[in-house]
Scaffold this motif. Structure first.
Motif, PDB file in Angstrom:
ATOM      1  N   LEU A 112      25.700  40.783  64.837  1.00  0.00           N
ATOM      2  CA  LEU A 112      24.503  41.475  65.279  1.00  0.00           C
ATOM      3  C   LEU A 112      23.268  40.585  65.148  1.00  0.00           C
ATOM      4  O   LEU A 112      22.361  40.620  65.990  1.00  0.00           O
ATOM      5  CB  LEU A 112      24.310  42.755  64.457  1.00  0.00           C
ATOM      6  CG  LEU A 112      23.310  43.784  64.995  1.00  0.00           C
ATOM      7  CD1 LEU A 112      23.691  44.256  66.384  1.00  0.00           C
ATOM      8  CD2 LEU A 112      23.217  44.970  64.045  1.00  0.00           C
ATOM      9  N   HIS A 113      23.244  39.765  64.094  1.00  0.00           N
ATOM     10  CA  HIS A 113      22.087  38.912  63.842  1.00  0.00           C
ATOM     11  C   HIS A 113      22.281  37.470  64.288  1.00  0.00           C
ATOM     12  O   HIS A 113      21.314  36.710  64.354  1.00  0.00           O
ATOM     13  CB  HIS A 113      21.754  38.922  62.348  1.00  0.00           C
ATOM     14  CG  HIS A 113      21.252  40.241  61.859  1.00  0.00           C
ATOM     15  ND1 HIS A 113      19.946  40.650  61.996  1.00  0.00           N
ATOM     16  CD2 HIS A 113      21.896  41.273  61.262  1.00  0.00           C
ATOM     17  CE1 HIS A 113      19.794  41.863  61.482  1.00  0.00           C
ATOM     18  NE2 HIS A 113      20.963  42.266  61.034  1.00  0.00           N
TER      19      HIS A 113
ATOM     20  N   LEU B  50      23.209  51.923  66.596  1.00  0.00           N
ATOM     21  CA  LEU B  50      23.447  51.198  67.850  1.00  0.00           C
ATOM     22  C   LEU B  50      23.617  52.160  69.020  1.00  0.00           C
ATOM     23  O   LEU B  50      23.113  51.907  70.118  1.00  0.00           O
ATOM     24  CB  LEU B  50      24.687  50.299  67.722  1.00  0.00           C
ATOM     25  CG  LEU B  50      24.589  49.113  66.762  1.00  0.00           C
ATOM     26  CD1 LEU B  50      25.795  48.192  66.927  1.00  0.00           C
ATOM     27  CD2 LEU B  50      23.300  48.328  66.968  1.00  0.00           C
TER      28      LEU B  50
ATOM     29  N   GLU C 280      25.122  52.263  60.706  1.00  0.00           N
ATOM     30  CA  GLU C 280      24.723  51.181  61.600  1.00  0.00           C
ATOM     31  C   GLU C 280      25.226  51.416  63.017  1.00  0.00           C
ATOM     32  O   GLU C 280      24.502  51.201  63.989  1.00  0.00           O
ATOM     33  CB  GLU C 280      25.248  49.844  61.058  1.00  0.00           C
ATOM     34  CG  GLU C 280      24.771  48.633  61.822  1.00  0.00           C
ATOM     35  CD  GLU C 280      23.321  48.293  61.507  1.00  0.00           C
ATOM     36  OE1 GLU C 280      23.065  47.155  61.104  1.00  0.00           O
ATOM     37  OE2 GLU C 280      22.442  49.156  61.684  1.00  0.00           O
TER      38      GLU C 280
ATOM     39  N   GLU D  40      27.659  42.596  61.018  1.00  0.00           N
ATOM     40  CA  GLU D  40      26.255  42.278  60.810  1.00  0.00           C
ATOM     41  C   GLU D  40      25.951  40.831  61.181  1.00  0.00           C
ATOM     42  O   GLU D  40      24.871  40.520  61.694  1.00  0.00           O
ATOM     43  CB  GLU D  40      25.869  42.555  59.358  1.00  0.00           C
ATOM     44  CG  GLU D  40      25.888  44.033  58.989  1.00  0.00           C
ATOM     45  CD  GLU D  40      24.856  44.813  59.791  1.00  0.00           C
ATOM     46  OE1 GLU D  40      23.646  44.621  59.556  1.00  0.00           O
ATOM     47  OE2 GLU D  40      25.261  45.606  60.650  1.00  0.00           O
TER      48      GLU D  40
ATOM     49  N   ARG E 149      25.326  35.404  68.547  1.00  0.00           N
ATOM     50  CA  ARG E 149      24.929  36.818  68.513  1.00  0.00           C
ATOM     51  C   ARG E 149      25.642  37.575  69.633  1.00  0.00           C
ATOM     52  O   ARG E 149      25.623  37.176  70.786  1.00  0.00           O
ATOM     53  CB  ARG E 149      23.412  36.953  68.657  1.00  0.00           C
ATOM     54  CG  ARG E 149      22.932  38.395  68.620  1.00  0.00           C
ATOM     55  CD  ARG E 149      21.417  38.479  68.684  1.00  0.00           C
ATOM     56  NE  ARG E 149      20.799  37.962  67.471  1.00  0.00           N
ATOM     57  CZ  ARG E 149      19.484  37.834  67.305  1.00  0.00           C
ATOM     58  NH1 ARG E 149      18.667  38.146  68.293  1.00  0.00           N
ATOM     59  NH2 ARG E 149      18.997  37.366  66.177  1.00  0.00           N
TER      60      ARG E 149
ATOM     61  N   GLY F  72      24.833  47.179  72.493  1.00  0.00           N
ATOM     62  CA  GLY F  72      26.249  46.848  72.306  1.00  0.00           C
ATOM     63  C   GLY F  72      27.172  47.969  72.733  1.00  0.00           C
ATOM     64  O   GLY F  72      28.389  47.793  72.792  1.00  0.00           O
TER      65      GLY F  72
ATOM     66  N   ALA G  13      29.807  43.115  67.549  1.00  0.00           N
ATOM     67  CA  ALA G  13      29.301  43.754  66.336  1.00  0.00           C
ATOM     68  C   ALA G  13      29.692  45.224  66.318  1.00  0.00           C
ATOM     69  O   ALA G  13      30.176  45.743  65.306  1.00  0.00           O
ATOM     70  CB  ALA G  13      27.779  43.617  66.255  1.00  0.00           C
TER      71      ALA G  13
ATOM     72  N   ALA H  64      26.266  41.742  70.362  1.00  0.00           N
ATOM     73  CA  ALA H  64      26.163  43.134  69.941  1.00  0.00           C
ATOM     74  C   ALA H  64      27.425  43.924  70.250  1.00  0.00           C
ATOM     75  O   ALA H  64      27.768  44.855  69.518  1.00  0.00           O
ATOM     76  CB  ALA H  64      24.958  43.792  70.608  1.00  0.00           C
TER      77      ALA H  64
ATOM     78  N   THR I 223      16.389  46.771  66.390  1.00  0.00           N
ATOM     79  CA  THR I 223      17.717  46.617  65.800  1.00  0.00           C
ATOM     80  C   THR I 223      17.737  45.471  64.804  1.00  0.00           C
ATOM     81  O   THR I 223      18.317  45.569  63.725  1.00  0.00           O
ATOM     82  CB  THR I 223      18.763  46.356  66.894  1.00  0.00           C
ATOM     83  OG1 THR I 223      18.809  47.491  67.752  1.00  0.00           O
ATOM     84  CG2 THR I 223      20.141  46.152  66.282  1.00  0.00           C
TER      85      THR I 223
ATOM     86  N   SER J 142      18.584  46.833  61.071  1.00  0.00           N
ATOM     87  CA  SER J 142      19.931  46.562  60.597  1.00  0.00           C
ATOM     88  C   SER J 142      19.884  45.969  59.201  1.00  0.00           C
ATOM     89  O   SER J 142      19.159  45.022  58.953  1.00  0.00           O
ATOM     90  CB  SER J 142      20.632  45.583  61.539  1.00  0.00           C
ATOM     91  OG  SER J 142      20.717  46.132  62.821  1.00  0.00           O
TER      92      SER J 142
END
Length: 265
Positions: free
Chosen positions: A126-127, A160, A156, A123, A133, A166, A138, A135, A14, A18
């Motif tokens: 997600l990162h 997932l 995206e 995003e 962070r 997530g 996100a 998920a 991921t 992503s």
């Protein structure tokens, strides 16, 4: 054939797949790939399309000159200005780059329904850029943008659901979201949907439709990972002719029929 990954591998894929898109920023893309299969049949989970964000941003002199006006409008609650201010802080346009500040402004615009900020904020979650962070959060913001029809968010979010990050893993829902994005021309969605059709994951296996989507992704995005790795299924005769015709006649906004069959065996 089904493929399953460990949680560690899912998180790694991921992070790599992503695509962080900060609107108005130029991305320096490097494409890589891995195939995990004993019979050379790629699993969409193993397709890696890596994009690294370059701090050089496509901002005009006018944007820099109007920085104070953007700040003023953002402070008054204008979502477009809030989003632009988020981009400015992400890119460091006339200010010191600050991911925390960028996330804060994206969040303000996202709460007002601004889809571009919803995607960018997702995003970042997600990162872990400028925020912890997360998920689940996100996926929440991706869903908001996807519900407004944004192809990048649909692609995206579909990814997932495919990976179960997530959200609960759901191949059928992943295919639905990827299909919506693929129809709009998203290459990543076209690629993953094509591989799902090839492998029969979340959808009924259909090699003609799989070939068509993968050919479309390759043709509309020259140099894509699809063409480099020859992911398209091997077809011949009537099946190949139909698949090539579907790909050749495809236009943005149209779908590839997933129940197509050759007229002759």
């Amino acid at each position: 054939m089904q493929f399953r990954l460990t949680e560690t591998c899912k998180v790694l894929i991921t992070v790599l797949t992503s695509c962080f898109i900060a609107a108005q920023c130029l991305a320096a893309s490097a494409q890589t790939s891995t195939v995990s299969s004993s019979d050379n049949v790629p699993d969409p989970r193993s397709v890696v399309v890596e994009q690294r964000v370059d701090p050089i941003c496509a901002a005009s002199a006018a944007i820099i000159a109007s920085l104070e006006n953007v700040k003023e409008a953002a402070a008054k609650g204008d979502p477009a200005a809030q989003h632009n201010l988020g981009v400015i802080y992400w890119c460091g346009i006339g200010v010191k780059s600050d991911f925390v500040e960028a996330a804060a402004w994206y969040h303000k615009a996202a709460e007002q329904g601004y889809e571009h900020s919803q995607f960018n904020l997702a995003e970042m979650y997600l990162h872990g850029y400028g925020v912890q962070r997360d998920a689940v959060t996100a996926a929440y913001w991706l869903r908001k943008a996807a519900d407004q029809g944004q192809a990048k968010a649909q692609s995206e979010l579909g990814n997932l659901y495919f990976l179960g990050i997530g959200v609960h893993e759901d191949d059928a829902l992943a295919a639905t979201l990827l299909r919506k994005a693929a129809i709009q021309g998203d290459e990543n969605a076209q690629t993953k949907l094509g591989l799902m059709l090839k492998n029969g994951q979340g959808v009924q296996q259909n090699l003609i439709a799989a070939y068509a989507w993968l050919k479309i992704a390759e043709a509309t995005h020259p140099g894509s990972v699809v063409g480099l790795l020859s992911y398209r299924p091997i077809l011949s005769g009537d099946s190949l002719s139909i698949a090539e015709e579907l790909a050749r006649n495809w236009k943005v906004g149209t779908m590839v029929p997933e129940d197509v069959r050759p007229m002759r065996p």
